[in-house]
Scaffold this motif. Structure first.
Motif: not given
Length: 374
Positions: A48-49, A53, A58-59, A61, A116
């Protein structure tokens, strides 16, 4: 359609698995170099980012985080056991209670966001709490435990992916691969005296990927970072259910595997090149950090030290996508120390690109030829 994958690490295995599931005629070529990162890696999985970032990173990850449990379920459905993947939780430890409180608040904010959910329960551990869960730790550590962290045995995961792909007719060749072109595009691979033709070639050869593209005038911005990782055994102790441990202020980690293995590491040596030696300085660094964090390891048996060459992008980002000047190639490398974390998803994305499909994420920051485009 025919696709050739060069590289038998976690990225290449993930690509081959996805291609064969889609019914693509697939050949995987690997020369089994010493120091493959997948075989050496410790397998701490926290995908999870964190905030700050770039949106594209982010997308990617978040999608990789969602991909892991889905992939493991697919492998289980395929009859692959073990897959090497186990959710055991992880603890970030510290002697600074205020830092631990801050970590807890930050993780709780993350866990409440969409995407998340896999982080799971976040628990604050008071002093002595981490040692009750990881019994060789110092007693003065407090910390924060995240239930959703997982460990991955990279060798088992790679084997599971390749076995499942072989059941769908994956062909494997061992040897030195050389790209073949027709003057306008890559049309296949030469392995020894054998020429293999393909509609697309996935280059997932880790830190060795650059050498494959160099004859075509393409310089991939990737280089090896040597990591020395120490494996210990605890005679008479079962470590299979111990969580992962990370020392928050030092970047040091420990992860366990059944029946009594404790893996600690690692060095980060970007100037070592492809030197596969275990060095006195490297071993001293890893062992000193381990004993400072977990003095109970003093009586552990030293089993082995593994050396892996992590493929690092020169700007800190991975390399994923096609090359404008060289059609027929998809590059998938450059994940550095996070190869086991993001490699399976990167392999799947590379497979989709090789099949001519668009990526579900924006890959612009990861373009393998981005250095030439600057």
């Amino acid at each position: 359609m025919r696709v050739i994958v060069i590289g038998g690490g976690i990225v290449g295995a993930g690509a081959a698995y996805h291609l064969t599931r889609c019914g693509v005629s697939t050949t995987l070529v690997d020369r089994a170099d010493r120091g493959q990162a997948t075989a050496a890696g410790a397998g701490v999985i926290f995908p999870w980012p964190f905030p700050g970032m770039a949106a594209e990173v982010r997308d990617f990850r978040l999608k990789a985080a969602a991909h892991y449990p889905a992939l493991m379920a697919e492998l289980a459905d395929d009859g692959q056991d073990p897959t090497g993947y186990e959710v055991v939780g992880g603890i970030s430890v510290s002697t600074d209670d205020a830092a631990a409180d801050g970590d807890r608040e930050a993780l709780l904010r993350l866990a409440a966001q969409p995407g998340y959910e896999g982080i799971g329960e976040v628990t604050r551990l008071e002093r002595g709490g981490p040692a009750r869960r990881f019994p060789v730790l110092r007693e003065d550590y407090s910390g924060v435990m995240v239930a959703g962290m997982a460990r991955l045995n990279g060798r088992q995961a790679r084997a599971a992916l390749l076995h499942a792909a072989e059941e769908r007719a994956l062909r494997r060749r061992r040897g030195d691969a050389e790209l073949i072109g027709d003057g306008t595009r890559v049309i296949g691979v030469r392995v020894g005296a054998e020429e293999l033709r393909a509609d697309a070639v996935v280059v997932a050869a880790g830190a060795w990927s650059a050498e494959l593209l160099r004859p075509f005038g393409v310089e991939l911005p990737v280089h090896p970072v040597r990591g020395q990782i120490l494996h210990l055994a605890m005679p008479g102790r079962g470590t299979a259910d111990w969580p992962i441990v990370r020392v928050g202020d030092r970047g040091h980690y420990m992860v366990t595997f059944a029946p009594n293995r404790v893996v600690v590491g690692a060095t980060r040596e970007p100037e070592a090149g492809f030197d596969h030696r275990v060095t006195g300085g490297g071993l001293h660094h890893v062992l000193s950090e381990a004993l400072e964090t977990a003095p109970g390891l003093a009586e552990a048996t030293v089993v082995e030290t593994r050396v892996g060459f992590r493929p690092a992008g020169r700007d800190g980002l991975q390399l994923l996508g096609g090359i404008e000047s060289l059609p027929g190639v998809v590059v998938a490398t450059g994940l550095g120390a996070e190869g086991l974390t993001y490699g399976p998803y990167q392999g799947m994305v590379a497979a989709e690109l090789a099949m001519g499909n668009a990526s579900e994420t924006d890959l612009t920051p990861f373009r393998p030829d981005r250095a030439a485009a600057v």
